[in-house]
Design a protein around this motif. Structure first.
Motif, PDB file in Angstrom:
ATOM      1  N   GLN A  28     -55.314  92.988  55.420  1.00 14.65           N
ATOM      2  CA  GLN A  28     -54.328  91.823  56.442  1.00 14.65           C
ATOM      3  C   GLN A  28     -52.985  92.856  55.265  1.00 14.65           C
ATOM      4  O   GLN A  28     -51.915  92.651  56.342  1.00 14.65           O
ATOM      5  N   GLU A  29     -52.879  93.259  53.927  1.00 17.86           N
ATOM      6  CA  GLU A  29     -52.016  94.097  53.553  1.00 17.86           C
ATOM      7  C   GLU A  29     -51.667  95.648  54.414  1.00 17.86           C
ATOM      8  O   GLU A  29     -50.307  95.595  54.468  1.00 17.86           O
ATOM      9  N   THR A  88     -59.383  88.253  63.991  1.00 17.12           N
ATOM     10  CA  THR A  88     -58.657  87.648  62.998  1.00 17.12           C
ATOM     11  C   THR A  88     -57.649  86.577  63.163  1.00 17.12           C
ATOM     12  O   THR A  88     -58.540  85.179  62.835  1.00 17.12           O
ATOM     13  N   ARG A 122     -54.357  87.798  49.640  1.00 15.35           N
ATOM     14  CA  ARG A 122     -54.907  88.716  50.374  1.00 15.35           C
ATOM     15  C   ARG A 122     -55.615  89.565  50.774  1.00 15.35           C
ATOM     16  O   ARG A 122     -55.787  90.549  49.992  1.00 15.35           O
ATOM     17  N   SER A 123     -56.670  89.492  52.380  1.00 12.44           N
ATOM     18  CA  SER A 123     -57.554  90.984  52.312  1.00 12.44           C
ATOM     19  C   SER A 123     -56.837  92.525  53.046  1.00 12.44           C
ATOM     20  O   SER A 123     -55.795  92.171  52.799  1.00 12.44           O
ATOM     21  N   HIS A 180     -49.719  87.480  59.371  1.00 16.49           N
ATOM     22  CA  HIS A 180     -49.429  86.679  58.426  1.00 16.49           C
ATOM     23  C   HIS A 180     -49.961  85.259  58.468  1.00 16.49           C
ATOM     24  O   HIS A 180     -50.029  85.497  60.148  1.00 16.49           O
ATOM     25  N   LEU A 195     -53.802  80.006  53.003  1.00 18.49           N
ATOM     26  CA  LEU A 195     -54.799  80.442  52.183  1.00 18.49           C
ATOM     27  C   LEU A 195     -55.410  79.827  50.590  1.00 18.49           C
ATOM     28  O   LEU A 195     -56.291  80.289  51.033  1.00 18.49           O
ATOM     29  N   ASP A 206     -48.313  79.278  51.284  1.00 13.81           N
ATOM     30  CA  ASP A 206     -49.304  79.698  50.586  1.00 13.81           C
ATOM     31  C   ASP A 206     -50.682  79.284  52.022  1.00 13.81           C
ATOM     32  O   ASP A 206     -51.103  77.531  51.147  1.00 13.81           O
TER      33      ASP A 206
END
Length: 143
Positions: free
Chosen positions: A15-16, A58, A11-12, A21, A6, A4
């Motif tokens: 992003q989903e 991103t 996750r935003s 990733h 992050l 992970d």
């Protein structure tokens, strides 16, 4: 993704939706990966330029906002983004490799290159980003 990167940050939604990733993240560098699916392609069956621009934007944002302090984050907003499309992709894994190039306490400059799974460059870009309040230093803000 087994690690992970992050650090517990969810996750935003975007992003989903796209399914990319964060594969690598260190000071001034980030790598995003995306496995191409039908939803990423245009009517010609090629990865849509908007997907490639998103990977550039991103990955640059991540390269600018690495935070080495657990439980804290840094954020930025995109002020300007340029993209150049140099190839086409239909399937496989895309990797966007971004680097923070320069900047000051509020404004930073980053670049990114997107490669297909054979290592061919399919897009590249540069962006200008502004740190959000509290994100100007590596300490960032509480998550």
């Amino acid at each position: 993704m087994s690690t992970d990167l992050l650090d517990g940050e969810p996750r935003s939604g975007f992003q989903e939706l796209l399914g990319y990733h964060l594969a690598e993240w260190t000071e001034d560098r980030a790598v995003l990966e995306l496995t191409v699916e039908r939803k990423h392609c245009n009517r010609a069956g090629l990865v849509h330029g908007g997907v490639l621009a998103t990977l550039i934007d991103t990955s640059c944002g991540f390269a600018a906002t690495f935070c080495p302090h657990p439980g804290r984050v840094r954020r930025c907003v995109t002020l300007q983004l340029t993209t150049s499309f140099t190839g086409q992709a239909r399937h496989g894994l895309l990797r966007a490799i971004a680097h923070k190039k320069a900047g000051g306490s509020r404004i930073v400059f980053c670049s990114s290159e997107v490669f297909d799974d054979s290592g061919k460059l399919v897009a590249m870009g540069e962006g200008t980003f502004r740190y959000r309040t509290g994100s100007e230093t590596p300490e960032g803000v509480a998550l």
